[in-house]
Scaffold this active site. Sequence first.
Site, PDB file in Angstrom:
ATOM      1  N   GLY A  41       0.504  -1.109  -0.084  1.00 11.85           N
ATOM      2  CA  GLY A  41      -0.144   0.036   0.365  1.00 11.85           C
ATOM      3  C   GLY A  41       0.739   1.016  -0.415  1.00 11.85           C
ATOM      4  O   GLY A  41       1.534   2.172   1.162  1.00 11.85           O
ATOM      5  N   SER A  47       3.851   7.090   4.155  1.00 14.82           N
ATOM      6  CA  SER A  47       4.600   6.515   5.036  1.00 14.82           C
ATOM      7  C   SER A  47       5.845   5.452   4.297  1.00 14.82           C
ATOM      8  O   SER A  47       6.932   5.446   4.546  1.00 14.82           O
ATOM      9  CB  SER A  47       4.140   4.872   5.207  1.00 14.82           C
ATOM     10  N   ASP A  68       2.259  -1.650  -4.736  1.00 12.35           N
ATOM     11  CA  ASP A  68       1.056  -1.159  -5.352  1.00 12.35           C
ATOM     12  C   ASP A  68      -0.059  -1.579  -6.352  1.00 12.35           C
ATOM     13  O   ASP A  68       1.282  -1.530  -7.468  1.00 12.35           O
ATOM     14  CB  ASP A  68       0.980   0.062  -4.967  1.00 12.35           C
ATOM     15  N   GLY A  72      -5.808   2.788  -6.694  1.00 15.14           N
ATOM     16  CA  GLY A  72      -6.987   2.841  -4.688  1.00 15.14           C
ATOM     17  C   GLY A  72      -7.410   1.470  -4.717  1.00 15.14           C
ATOM     18  O   GLY A  72      -7.656   0.139  -5.411  1.00 15.14           O
ATOM     19  N   SER A 121      -1.627  -7.233  -4.780  1.00 14.11           N
ATOM     20  CA  SER A 121      -0.327  -7.521  -4.301  1.00 14.11           C
ATOM     21  C   SER A 121      -0.777  -9.632  -4.040  1.00 14.11           C
ATOM     22  O   SER A 121      -0.093  -9.610  -3.793  1.00 14.11           O
ATOM     23  CB  SER A 121      -1.612  -7.320  -3.282  1.00 14.11           C
ATOM     24  N   ASP A 138      -0.980  -2.362   4.617  1.00 14.04           N
ATOM     25  CA  ASP A 138      -1.407  -1.054   4.942  1.00 14.04           C
ATOM     26  C   ASP A 138      -2.227  -1.039   3.545  1.00 14.04           C
ATOM     27  O   ASP A 138      -2.090  -0.079   2.842  1.00 14.04           O
ATOM     28  CB  ASP A 138      -1.085   0.626   4.595  1.00 14.04           C
ATOM     29  N   HIS A 141      -8.815  -2.601   2.574  1.00 15.85           N
ATOM     30  CA  HIS A 141      -8.953  -2.936   4.000  1.00 15.85           C
ATOM     31  C   HIS A 141     -10.900  -3.429   3.923  1.00 15.85           C
ATOM     32  O   HIS A 141     -11.344  -3.255   4.495  1.00 15.85           O
ATOM     33  CB  HIS A 141      -9.353  -1.652   4.767  1.00 15.85           C
ATOM     34  N   HIS A 166      -1.346  -1.217  10.262  1.00 13.52           N
ATOM     35  CA  HIS A 166      -2.280  -0.707  10.085  1.00 13.52           C
ATOM     36  C   HIS A 166      -4.133  -0.418  10.094  1.00 13.52           C
ATOM     37  O   HIS A 166      -4.212  -1.350   9.343  1.00 13.52           O
ATOM     38  CB  HIS A 166      -1.920   0.786   9.241  1.00 13.52           C
ATOM     39  N   ASP A 167      -4.349   1.186  10.312  1.00 19.05           N
ATOM     40  CA  ASP A 167      -5.749   0.639  10.596  1.00 19.05           C
ATOM     41  C   ASP A 167      -5.915  -0.607  11.528  1.00 19.05           C
ATOM     42  O   ASP A 167      -7.302  -0.998  11.219  1.00 19.05           O
ATOM     43  CB  ASP A 167      -6.329   1.043   9.313  1.00 19.05           C
TER      44      ASP A 167
HETATM   45  N1  SAH Z   1       0.734   4.036   3.339  1.00 13.03           N
HETATM   46  C1  SAH Z   1      -0.050   5.074   2.287  1.00 13.03           C
HETATM   47  C2  SAH Z   1      -2.052   4.553   2.447  1.00 13.03           C
HETATM   48  C3  SAH Z   1      -2.321   3.402   1.741  1.00 13.03           C
HETATM   49  S1  SAH Z   1      -3.989   3.862   1.333  1.00 13.03           S
HETATM   50  C4  SAH Z   1      -0.145   6.443   3.193  1.00 13.03           C
HETATM   51  O1  SAH Z   1       0.989   6.669   4.142  1.00 13.03           O
HETATM   52  O2  SAH Z   1      -0.476   7.014   2.656  1.00 13.03           O
HETATM   53  C5  SAH Z   1      -4.228   2.129   0.197  1.00 13.03           C
HETATM   54  C6  SAH Z   1      -3.095   1.716  -0.869  1.00 13.03           C
HETATM   55  O3  SAH Z   1      -2.760  -0.073  -0.643  1.00 13.03           O
HETATM   56  C7  SAH Z   1      -3.441   2.336  -1.752  1.00 13.03           C
HETATM   57  O4  SAH Z   1      -2.971   3.061  -3.053  1.00 13.03           O
HETATM   58  C8  SAH Z   1      -4.583   0.715  -2.697  1.00 13.03           C
HETATM   59  O5  SAH Z   1      -4.233   1.279  -4.797  1.00 13.03           O
HETATM   60  C9  SAH Z   1      -3.277   0.039  -2.518  1.00 13.03           C
HETATM   61  N2  SAH Z   1      -3.841  -1.441  -2.482  1.00 13.03           N
HETATM   62  C10 SAH Z   1      -5.379  -1.859  -2.078  1.00 13.03           C
HETATM   63  N3  SAH Z   1      -5.770  -3.154  -2.694  1.00 13.03           N
HETATM   64  C11 SAH Z   1      -4.896  -3.684  -3.544  1.00 13.03           C
HETATM   65  C12 SAH Z   1      -4.022  -4.980  -3.874  1.00 13.03           C
HETATM   66  N4  SAH Z   1      -4.933  -5.848  -4.134  1.00 13.03           N
HETATM   67  N5  SAH Z   1      -2.964  -4.666  -4.766  1.00 13.03           N
HETATM   68  C13 SAH Z   1      -2.053  -3.518  -4.719  1.00 13.03           C
HETATM   69  N6  SAH Z   1      -2.279  -2.413  -4.063  1.00 13.03           N
HETATM   70  C14 SAH Z   1      -3.574  -2.200  -3.666  1.00 13.03           C
HETATM   71 MG    MG Z   2      -3.415   2.779   6.745  1.00 13.04          MG
END
Ligand code: SAH
Ligand code: MG
Length: 218
Positions: A41, A47, A68, A72, A121, A138, A141, A166-167
């Site tokens: 993420g 981060s 990532d 989104g 992922s 992260d 979610h 996270h979260d």
């Molecule tokens: N760590 C970041 C926030 C991450 S937000 C910060 O510090 O702000 C969550 C991210 O996970 C998003 O960019 C989204 O594109 C990615 N994401 C969600 N599901 C995913 C998946 N299945 N594979 C890869 N990336 C994913």
């Molecule tokens: Mg988070």
Amino acid sequence: MDADLLQIARSTKGFMPEDEGLALHRLACQQLPHGPALEVGSYCGKSAVYLGAAARRTGPECVVFTVDHHRGSEENQAGWEHHDPEVVDPETGLMDTLPTFRRTIASAGLEAQVVAVLGTSVTVSRHWRIPLALLFIDGGHGVQPARDDFAGWPHWVQPGGLLAIHDVFPDPAEGGRPPYEQIYLPALASGHFEEVEAVGSLRVLRRVAGQAGERLPA
Ligand code: SAH
Ligand code: MG
């Protein structure tokens, strides 16, 4: 953390409160001498700057991978709570945080330390073979993305390595359930991880059993 990088982390779009980012930075400083870190993420790199700053400070071999697809999460799409129209590609109408991520890491001078892995992922984890000193989850979610991240990643943490999630909200009034129910609780229940620290919604577990690459007991 170096003041120039803290300033960049503060001004980068994203979802990482400063106290939690600084905790990640401190943990990465401890762990990176023992192996690479991996983040699931990246979003716009907020981060990743906290983590990359630790790599820059810790040594020339230190590296942070960040995975990532840059399209989104569910909750980032138009009409959802965490949508930002500035990160939509006008040609495709799809979210694309990769250009912003790249500008963040370049402006921080962390291109040698932070390695972007562009992909889903599940696909990346299926082919991953590198033991990790620090894993930071992260990503998406929703229930399924959180389950997939749990199935795909924590077993790559090496003995003594850390799993940061996270979260994590034990109280449903404070936020969504999947990181807590699908990652945090099962990691503890596996017996391979023990909690070492909590800062805000960040939970940090240490691997106390098993080997890198050895699946966790169900
Ligand atoms: N760590 C970041 C926030 C991450 S937000 C910060 O510090 O702000 C969550 C991210 O996970 C998003 O960019 C989204 O594109 C990615 N994401 C969600 N599901 C995913 C998946 N299945 N594979 C890869 N990336 C994913
Ligand atoms: Mg988070």
